[in-house]
Design an enzyme around this catalytic site. Structure first.
Site, PDB file in Angstrom:
ATOM      1  N   TRP A   1     -75.391  -3.916  12.389  1.00 40.39           N
ATOM      2  CA  TRP A   1     -74.868  -3.906  13.762  1.00 40.39           C
ATOM      3  C   TRP A   1     -74.903  -5.324  14.318  1.00 40.39           C
ATOM      4  CZ3 TRP A   1     -78.308   0.073  12.193  1.00 40.39           C
ATOM      5  CH2 TRP A   1     -77.712   1.351  12.116  1.00 40.39           C
ATOM      6  N   HIS A  22     -74.392   0.865  19.328  1.00 37.55           N
ATOM      7  CA  HIS A  22     -74.096   2.268  19.020  1.00 37.55           C
ATOM      8  C   HIS A  22     -74.657   3.137  20.160  1.00 37.55           C
ATOM      9  CE1 HIS A  22     -78.091   2.430  16.429  1.00 37.55           C
ATOM     10  NE2 HIS A  22     -78.245   1.774  17.541  1.00 37.55           N
ATOM     11  N   ARG A  43     -69.609  -4.643  19.099  1.00 41.27           N
ATOM     12  CA  ARG A  43     -70.144  -5.270  17.885  1.00 41.27           C
ATOM     13  C   ARG A  43     -69.476  -6.613  17.668  1.00 41.27           C
ATOM     14  NH1 ARG A  43     -71.004  -0.269  13.620  1.00 41.27           N
ATOM     15  NH2 ARG A  43     -72.045   1.047  15.158  1.00 41.27           N
ATOM     16  N   GLN A  79     -68.020   5.677  20.843  1.00 36.67           N
ATOM     17  CA  GLN A  79     -68.715   6.629  19.971  1.00 36.67           C
ATOM     18  C   GLN A  79     -69.061   7.886  20.751  1.00 36.67           C
ATOM     19  OE1 GLN A  79     -72.162   4.827  18.077  1.00 36.67           O
ATOM     20  NE2 GLN A  79     -70.889   3.977  16.438  1.00 36.67           N
ATOM     21  N   VAL A  88     -82.837   8.439  10.420  1.00 38.76           N
ATOM     22  CA  VAL A  88     -82.635   9.779   9.854  1.00 38.76           C
ATOM     23  C   VAL A  88     -83.187   9.833   8.432  1.00 38.76           C
ATOM     24  CG1 VAL A  88     -80.594  10.426  11.199  1.00 38.76           C
ATOM     25  CG2 VAL A  88     -80.317   9.169   9.059  1.00 38.76           C
ATOM     26  N   ALA A 114     -78.610  14.651  13.952  1.00 41.96           N
ATOM     27  CA  ALA A 114     -77.897  13.784  14.890  1.00 41.96           C
ATOM     28  C   ALA A 114     -76.686  13.196  14.185  1.00 41.96           C
ATOM     29  CB  ALA A 114     -78.815  12.678  15.388  1.00 41.96           C
TER      30      ALA A 114
HETATM   31  C1  YSA Z   1     -76.113   7.906  12.299  1.00 45.43           C
HETATM   32  C2  YSA Z   1     -77.139   8.836  12.212  1.00 45.43           C
HETATM   33  C3  YSA Z   1     -77.506   9.497  13.350  1.00 45.43           C
HETATM   34  O1  YSA Z   1     -78.567  10.380  13.281  1.00 45.43           O
HETATM   35  C4  YSA Z   1     -76.883   9.286  14.563  1.00 45.43           C
HETATM   36  C5  YSA Z   1     -75.867   8.363  14.646  1.00 45.43           C
HETATM   37  C6  YSA Z   1     -75.490   7.681  13.505  1.00 45.43           C
HETATM   38  C7  YSA Z   1     -74.395   6.658  13.614  1.00 45.43           C
HETATM   39  C8  YSA Z   1     -74.922   5.250  13.790  1.00 45.43           C
HETATM   40  N1  YSA Z   1     -75.532   5.052  15.091  1.00 45.43           N
HETATM   41  C9  YSA Z   1     -73.772   4.297  13.661  1.00 45.43           C
HETATM   42  O2  YSA Z   1     -73.388   3.609  14.607  1.00 45.43           O
HETATM   43  N2  YSA Z   1     -73.182   4.290  12.462  1.00 45.43           N
HETATM   44  S1  YSA Z   1     -71.876   3.478  12.090  1.00 45.43           S
HETATM   45  O3  YSA Z   1     -72.106   2.067  12.251  1.00 45.43           O
HETATM   46  O4  YSA Z   1     -71.457   3.861  10.762  1.00 45.43           O
HETATM   47  O5  YSA Z   1     -70.785   3.923  13.130  1.00 45.43           O
HETATM   48  C10 YSA Z   1     -70.494   5.298  13.318  1.00 45.43           C
HETATM   49  C11 YSA Z   1     -69.014   5.510  13.434  1.00 45.43           C
HETATM   50  O6  YSA Z   1     -68.477   4.678  14.454  1.00 45.43           O
HETATM   51  C12 YSA Z   1     -68.252   5.098  12.184  1.00 45.43           C
HETATM   52  O7  YSA Z   1     -68.251   6.155  11.247  1.00 45.43           O
HETATM   53  C13 YSA Z   1     -66.890   4.831  12.730  1.00 45.43           C
HETATM   54  O8  YSA Z   1     -66.181   6.030  12.924  1.00 45.43           O
HETATM   55  C14 YSA Z   1     -67.198   4.214  14.067  1.00 45.43           C
HETATM   56  N3  YSA Z   1     -67.215   2.758  13.989  1.00 45.43           N
HETATM   57  C15 YSA Z   1     -68.224   1.954  13.605  1.00 45.43           C
HETATM   58  N4  YSA Z   1     -67.874   0.660  13.694  1.00 45.43           N
HETATM   59  C16 YSA Z   1     -66.626   0.640  14.162  1.00 45.43           C
HETATM   60  C17 YSA Z   1     -66.194   1.973  14.357  1.00 45.43           C
HETATM   61  N5  YSA Z   1     -64.974   2.269  14.830  1.00 45.43           N
HETATM   62  C18 YSA Z   1     -64.167   1.253  15.114  1.00 45.43           C
HETATM   63  N6  YSA Z   1     -64.495  -0.053  14.975  1.00 45.43           N
HETATM   64  C19 YSA Z   1     -65.695  -0.401  14.516  1.00 45.43           C
HETATM   65  N7  YSA Z   1     -66.021  -1.685  14.409  1.00 45.43           N
END
Ligand code: YSA
Length: 335
Positions: free
Chosen positions: A151, A171, A197, A211, A254, A296
């Site tokens: 992140w 997030h 980000r 999100q 998790v 979650a």
């Molecule tokens: C994981 C486990 C949990 O128990 C709860 C939440 C999570 C998600 C975690 N907080 C997270 O942010 N994961 S992630 O970085 O993979 O992002 C989650 C989702 O946000 C991605 O699957 C995607 O759909 C979206 N995302 C992430 N970065 C992005 C984005 N969408 C657009 N642009 C980006 N830069």
């Protein structure tokens, strides 16, 4: 005696020759101006023999009014000729004022919220400017932990007061901790919101994204509940035919963790990260991890919107191009 009829004929003939605004102006100066010819007649009335005065006076005044009307009519005529039609066509349909419509991400976010509400979830929101402690530390991502690299963070400038470090949340997961501070199980909540980000953009990544976090805590919840909930959601949003896949993924908060991908343009598009809430997070919330379990998830609203509307490049959403945004007018009533 003044020949008003001859004067009128001459005035009307010369008005008919005026072909533009400048011509109308000089005609008006010549006939109706302060030193105009008709004005001179009107001024001269008082010098006329008494028996002529009423006749000429009344006639010249009437003529003045008629010539005023004539010049107005001639102006309308010239305008109509210039616009190649009548000046006012009352049979034309009215012009609609531009109405605007909801942004595609708002439409998608509301649709997702409604779907989760129907499944029994509460909806809450949290702060965009977050403390480092909630965004990272209390999610088991301490300073120096390699997971912080996932992140890339935009920090809020230090104001020198020695207070805790602040950032634009990367997030929506910090709201898991904030919600657990206030509520007791059973918990079933989603948290929609904007995240930020510091990363390069491409067709599937933006630096500002939306999100929807989900948190469910109760007794006897298993990974089957997580899969069942997310699959039910995906089928309601994309239809029964949609192809999905769960794969292992790692998130420090998790255990185990997974990601959910959806078939997209012959490939897979990751729409969310998820997992079973780590027992230490449950314990930190003052709950017994042997009794309470939970799951979650955090899903990307732009990614869902891309799938839903067939948008191939995420960057269209925030370019503010009216041609792209007005495509969504047709969904105006569907939010
Ligand atoms: C994981 C486990 C949990 O128990 C709860 C939440 C999570 C998600 C975690 N907080 C997270 O942010 N994961 S992630 O970085 O993979 O992002 C989650 C989702 O946000 C991605 O699957 C995607 O759909 C979206 N995302 C992430 N970065 C992005 C984005 N969408 C657009 N642009 C980006 N830069």
């Amino acid at each position: 005696m003044v020949d008003l009829e001859a004067l009128e004929a001459e005035a009307r003939a010369s008005l008919a020759e005026a072909g533009d605004e400048a011509g109308l102006d000089s005609w008006r100066v010549e006939w109706l101006g302060r030193r105009g010819r008709l004005t001179a007649v009107l001024r001269g009335v008082r010098d006329l023999p008494a028996e002529e005065r009423p006749l000429i006076g009344a006639g010249a005044n009437r003529l003045k009014g008629e010539l005023e009307d004539a010049v107005t009519a001639r102006r309308a005529e010239l305008l109509a000729a210039a616009s190649d039609g009548p000046a006012l066509d009352v049979t034309l349909p009215g012009r609609r004022p531009p109405m605007g419509s909801l942004h595609p991400i708002t439409l998608t976010r509301r649709m997702m919220e409604r779907t989760f509400r129907d499944m029994g979830f509460d909806v809450v929101e949290g702060p965009d400017v977050e403390l480092e402690e909630y965004n990272f530390d209390r999610l088991r991502i301490p300073a120096g932990h390699p997971a912080r690299d996932m992140w890339d963070t935009m920090w809020v400038a230090d104001d020198g007061s020695g207070g805790p470090r602040q950032l634009l949340r990367t997030h929506t997961s910090p709201m898991q901790i904030r919600y657990l501070e206030r509520r007791q199980p059973p918990i079933r909540v989603i948290v929609p919101g904007t995240c930020y980000r510091y990363e390069a953009t491409d067709a599937t990544h933006e630096w500002m994204l939306t999100q929807i976090e989900g948190l469910v805590i109760d007794e006897d919840l298993s990974f089957a509940h997580l899969k069942g909930t997310l699959e039910a959601f995906v089928r309601r949003v994309f239809g029964a035919e949609i192809e999905t896949r769960f794969r292992c993924d790692y998130f420090p908060f998790v255990e185990p963790g997974a990601e959910l991908g959806v078939r997209w343009q012959g490939d897979w598009l990751e729409v969310l990260g998820c997992g079973m809430v780590h027992p230490e997070i449950i314990e930190d919330a003052g709950l017994d991890p042997d009794r309470f379990t939970g799951f979650a998830f955090g899903m990307g609203v732009e990614r869902v919107a891309m799938l839903r509307y067939g948008v191939r490049d995420i960057r269209h959403f925030y370019r503010n191009d009216i041609r792209f945004l007005s495509e969504f007018d047709q969904f105006r009533g569907s939010a």
